[in-house]
Scaffold this motif. Structure first.
Motif, PDB file in Angstrom:
ATOM      1  N   GLU A 118      66.423 -50.157   0.156  1.00 54.02           N
ATOM      2  CA  GLU A 118      65.935 -51.010   1.245  1.00 54.02           C
ATOM      3  C   GLU A 118      64.546 -50.590   1.729  1.00 54.02           C
ATOM      4  O   GLU A 118      63.813 -51.375   2.316  1.00 54.02           O
ATOM      5  N   TYR A 119      64.254 -49.300   1.546  1.00 50.45           N
ATOM      6  CA  TYR A 119      62.987 -48.740   2.015  1.00 50.45           C
ATOM      7  C   TYR A 119      62.340 -48.038   0.836  1.00 50.45           C
ATOM      8  O   TYR A 119      62.998 -47.243   0.157  1.00 50.45           O
ATOM      9  N   LEU A 120      61.082 -48.338   0.597  1.00 51.10           N
ATOM     10  CA  LEU A 120      60.401 -47.773  -0.572  1.00 51.10           C
ATOM     11  C   LEU A 120      59.093 -47.118  -0.140  1.00 51.10           C
ATOM     12  O   LEU A 120      58.225 -47.761   0.442  1.00 51.10           O
ATOM     13  N   MET A 121      58.970 -45.832  -0.447  1.00 48.71           N
ATOM     14  CA  MET A 121      57.721 -45.096  -0.196  1.00 48.71           C
ATOM     15  C   MET A 121      57.042 -44.844  -1.532  1.00 48.71           C
ATOM     16  O   MET A 121      57.576 -44.123  -2.372  1.00 48.71           O
ATOM     17  N   LEU A 122      55.888 -45.482  -1.720  1.00 45.81           N
ATOM     18  CA  LEU A 122      55.111 -45.277  -2.941  1.00 45.81           C
ATOM     19  C   LEU A 122      54.062 -44.211  -2.661  1.00 45.81           C
ATOM     20  O   LEU A 122      52.997 -44.497  -2.110  1.00 45.81           O
ATOM     21  N   GLY A 123      54.384 -42.972  -3.026  1.00 44.73           N
ATOM     22  CA  GLY A 123      53.433 -41.879  -2.805  1.00 44.73           C
ATOM     23  C   GLY A 123      52.219 -42.046  -3.700  1.00 44.73           C
ATOM     24  O   GLY A 123      52.215 -42.850  -4.643  1.00 44.73           O
ATOM     25  N   ASN A 124      51.187 -41.272  -3.421  1.00 44.42           N
ATOM     26  CA  ASN A 124      49.918 -41.368  -4.129  1.00 44.42           C
ATOM     27  C   ASN A 124      50.073 -41.131  -5.640  1.00 44.42           C
ATOM     28  O   ASN A 124      50.388 -40.033  -6.076  1.00 44.42           O
ATOM     29  N   LEU A 125      49.865 -42.173  -6.422  1.00 48.15           N
ATOM     30  CA  LEU A 125      49.942 -42.171  -7.894  1.00 48.15           C
ATOM     31  C   LEU A 125      49.047 -43.304  -8.369  1.00 48.15           C
ATOM     32  O   LEU A 125      48.507 -44.045  -7.540  1.00 48.15           O
ATOM     33  N   THR A 126      48.942 -43.522  -9.663  1.00 47.32           N
ATOM     34  CA  THR A 126      48.121 -44.665 -10.093  1.00 47.32           C
ATOM     35  C   THR A 126      48.747 -45.947  -9.551  1.00 47.32           C
ATOM     36  O   THR A 126      49.977 -46.085  -9.518  1.00 47.32           O
ATOM     37  N   PRO A 127      47.907 -46.894  -9.146  1.00 50.36           N
ATOM     38  CA  PRO A 127      48.427 -48.153  -8.590  1.00 50.36           C
ATOM     39  C   PRO A 127      49.306 -48.899  -9.595  1.00 50.36           C
ATOM     40  O   PRO A 127      50.162 -49.695  -9.202  1.00 50.36           O
ATOM     41  N   ILE A 128      49.109 -48.648 -10.877  1.00 50.68           N
ATOM     42  CA  ILE A 128      49.919 -49.325 -11.901  1.00 50.68           C
ATOM     43  C   ILE A 128      51.357 -48.813 -11.868  1.00 50.68           C
ATOM     44  O   ILE A 128      52.314 -49.592 -11.898  1.00 50.68           O
ATOM     45  N   VAL A 129      51.502 -47.506 -11.819  1.00 50.08           N
ATOM     46  CA  VAL A 129      52.847 -46.925 -11.711  1.00 50.08           C
ATOM     47  C   VAL A 129      53.515 -47.390 -10.410  1.00 50.08           C
ATOM     48  O   VAL A 129      54.699 -47.749 -10.390  1.00 50.08           O
ATOM     49  N   MET A 153      40.400 -45.847  -5.718  1.00 47.55           N
ATOM     50  CA  MET A 153      39.382 -46.848  -5.356  1.00 47.55           C
ATOM     51  C   MET A 153      38.163 -46.705  -6.258  1.00 47.55           C
ATOM     52  O   MET A 153      37.519 -47.688  -6.621  1.00 47.55           O
ATOM     53  N   ASP A 154      37.849 -45.476  -6.621  1.00 49.55           N
ATOM     54  CA  ASP A 154      36.690 -45.227  -7.483  1.00 49.55           C
ATOM     55  C   ASP A 154      36.915 -45.775  -8.887  1.00 49.55           C
ATOM     56  O   ASP A 154      36.010 -46.362  -9.473  1.00 49.55           O
ATOM     57  N   ILE A 155      38.117 -45.568  -9.435  1.00 49.59           N
ATOM     58  CA  ILE A 155      38.282 -45.865 -10.864  1.00 49.59           C
ATOM     59  C   ILE A 155      39.204 -47.052 -11.177  1.00 49.59           C
ATOM     60  O   ILE A 155      39.217 -47.537 -12.285  1.00 49.59           O
ATOM     61  N   MET A 156      39.991 -47.509 -10.216  1.00 43.47           N
ATOM     62  CA  MET A 156      40.966 -48.577 -10.506  1.00 43.47           C
ATOM     63  C   MET A 156      41.091 -49.545  -9.346  1.00 43.47           C
ATOM     64  O   MET A 156      42.205 -49.950  -8.998  1.00 43.47           O
ATOM     65  N   MET A 157      39.976 -49.939  -8.757  1.00 46.63           N
ATOM     66  CA  MET A 157      40.032 -50.761  -7.549  1.00 46.63           C
ATOM     67  C   MET A 157      40.802 -52.062  -7.782  1.00 46.63           C
ATOM     68  O   MET A 157      41.603 -52.481  -6.939  1.00 46.63           O
TER      69      MET A 157
END
Lengths: 306, 306
Positions: A118-129, A153-157
């Protein structure tokens, strides 16, 4: 019903003006899940480690009631490793080593048991993952919180912008908010970012507290001034974990509950920096947490008659 | 019973990313006395100008009920002049010109009518002039607030330390608190500074708000996030003036009243930066001020059940 936390589980070697550590367990998902476990008892992690990650390292999670079925252990491979040295001001640091290892081709597999999320925390990883995790959940969680950083933001905005469309809450720091929006004023930055997908934006300002933006509302949370910051590693992840753990506990998504969630997250983060790594947040009592919350209440309360 | 404000009354020429001004009236005592006048009606200034300062410039004070008997006008001399240019981030600036003129040998003469002083605001000036004012008052005021800056710490630290022994409240920014104490942690810095004389320390953090330290207590005041900071000149002086003006109004010196005074000071400062120079704080209505105070209340209020 559960709270899934995805992110790194890793080894860190940390040097601060107060001392240095050998390899200790770190990573965004580690800090965030430990923090969340103080408020919610159905925390499940999705992460990947190598076979250098031992049973006793996993015990720390299970002792906190954290489900590790989604923690993949790659035989013959090594865990993600980060090493850094903080400067005297504790606000800046040099990265001495980053070894991606198992993280290089991390495929976030969601166990069937996790589909009650029900609750999802997406920790810092590539935005694709991060996006893959959302796509692999059969039902859209009630609340999705995403943490990211300037690096993406620098490499995968473009990928980051795609993923942002799918989330409810974004947590970034002030410089990242400026970079993401192209606006210097945080009010203008927030206005732009709130058109990108997230309905809530949390701007983390470290020792200066945090700002929550939603529609036309703003909440300013204080940080607890500390005599000693021993090791800032993991403070942001601890904050995010405490935040979503509290939201999962109360179960109703609104601005007022998010204000409190920020105070709970800030309280956990204020403990985190008092010792190296996860040491302090491994063993907090309910009373310690409650007392710290009261310190936040006292810190910012004032009463002006209308 | 009155509130004396001592400091510069000057001409400024200001350039920001939004535009530039010709010579306009500025100076610490100008901003502080205008701000204080919104809360207290017996504000008196001690300052010096040259004969380039005209009657209409003085009218701005008298229209706000500010007593200018202590404003010395030096015939044949010129007023203090400062010119500066703000960078795009509005947090840093280059000084283009500083002409001391009448300020070079400022002797702060206290009119006999000012001897009823109960509240004293010592705006940023040499610590020797600040001390002279205290010595020339026949009775020690009930509350003495001192503002200073790194410049005096660099060149006159001993004099500053002597003057500090005589005051109740010190207002400085975070870098100045670190310089004065030799401590990086603001909690440790405050502990040291509170042994130097002041019983209250206010650390101004600009867009990050302010901290009030007293004994073992800390109050964290938010800053109002603004879409546009048009001109930051005078914000700190406006804050200090609003602070002591409110304290003079309530009349009782304690931690709770100081918390409110910081909110009132912050509210006035948030107006100050919305236009060039004193333009905005020359013409505020009671309602505008009250509404802004309510914005501060909403900004930082949260309610956690124990």
């Amino acid at each position: 019903m559960s709270l899934i936390i995805i992110g790194t589980v890793a080894f860190d070697a940390i040097e601060t003006p107060f001392g240095k550590t050998d390899k200790i367990v770190g990573g965004a998902a580690t800090y965030a899940s430990l923090a969340a476990s103080y408020f919610y008892n159905k925390v499940k992690i999705v992460a990947v480690v190598g076979d250098d990650f031992h049973k006793e390292d996993i015990d720390a999670f299970t002792e906190h009631g954290i489900d590790t079925e989604g923690l993949q252990i790659k035989e013959g491979e090594k865990s993600f490793f980060w090493s850094g040295k903080y400067h005297n001001d504790m606000n800046s640091r040099d990265t001495l080593a980053t070894e991606l290892n198992v993280l290089a081709d991390f495929d976030p597999i969601i166990p069937e048991n996790y589909q009650d999320c029900e609750y999802l925390m997406l920790g810092n990883l590539t935005p694709i993952v991060q996006r893959t995790v959302i796509e692999r959940l059969k039902n859209r969680p009630k609340l999705i919180v995403l943490d990211t950083m300037n690096f993406w933001m620098d490499i995968m905005m473009d990928d980051l912008l795609e993923t942002l469309k799918l989330v409810d809450v974004l947590t970034i720091n002030d410089e990242e908010a400026r970079q993401l929006s192209g606006e210097y004023s945080l009010v203008k930055a927030a206005k732009k970012i709130l058109t990108m997908g997230p309905k809530y934006l949390i701007i983390k300002k470290g020792e200066h507290g945090a700002l929550l933006f939603h529609e036309d509302k703003i909440f300013s949370a204080p940080a607890l001034p500390l005599a000693e910051v021993f090791d800032p590693t993991g403070a942001g992840d601890t904050f995010a974990g405490g935040f979503i753990g509290y939201m999962a506990k109360v179960g109703t998504i609104n601005f007022n509950n998010m204000k409190n969630a920020i105070i709970f997250g800030s309280a956990l983060a204020s403990f985190c920096v008092e010792k190296f790594g996860t040491e302090k947040i491994l063993n907090l009592t309910e009373e310690e947490v409650a007392d710290r919350i009261q310190e936040f209440v006292k810190l910012s309360a004032f009463s002006i008659e209308a």
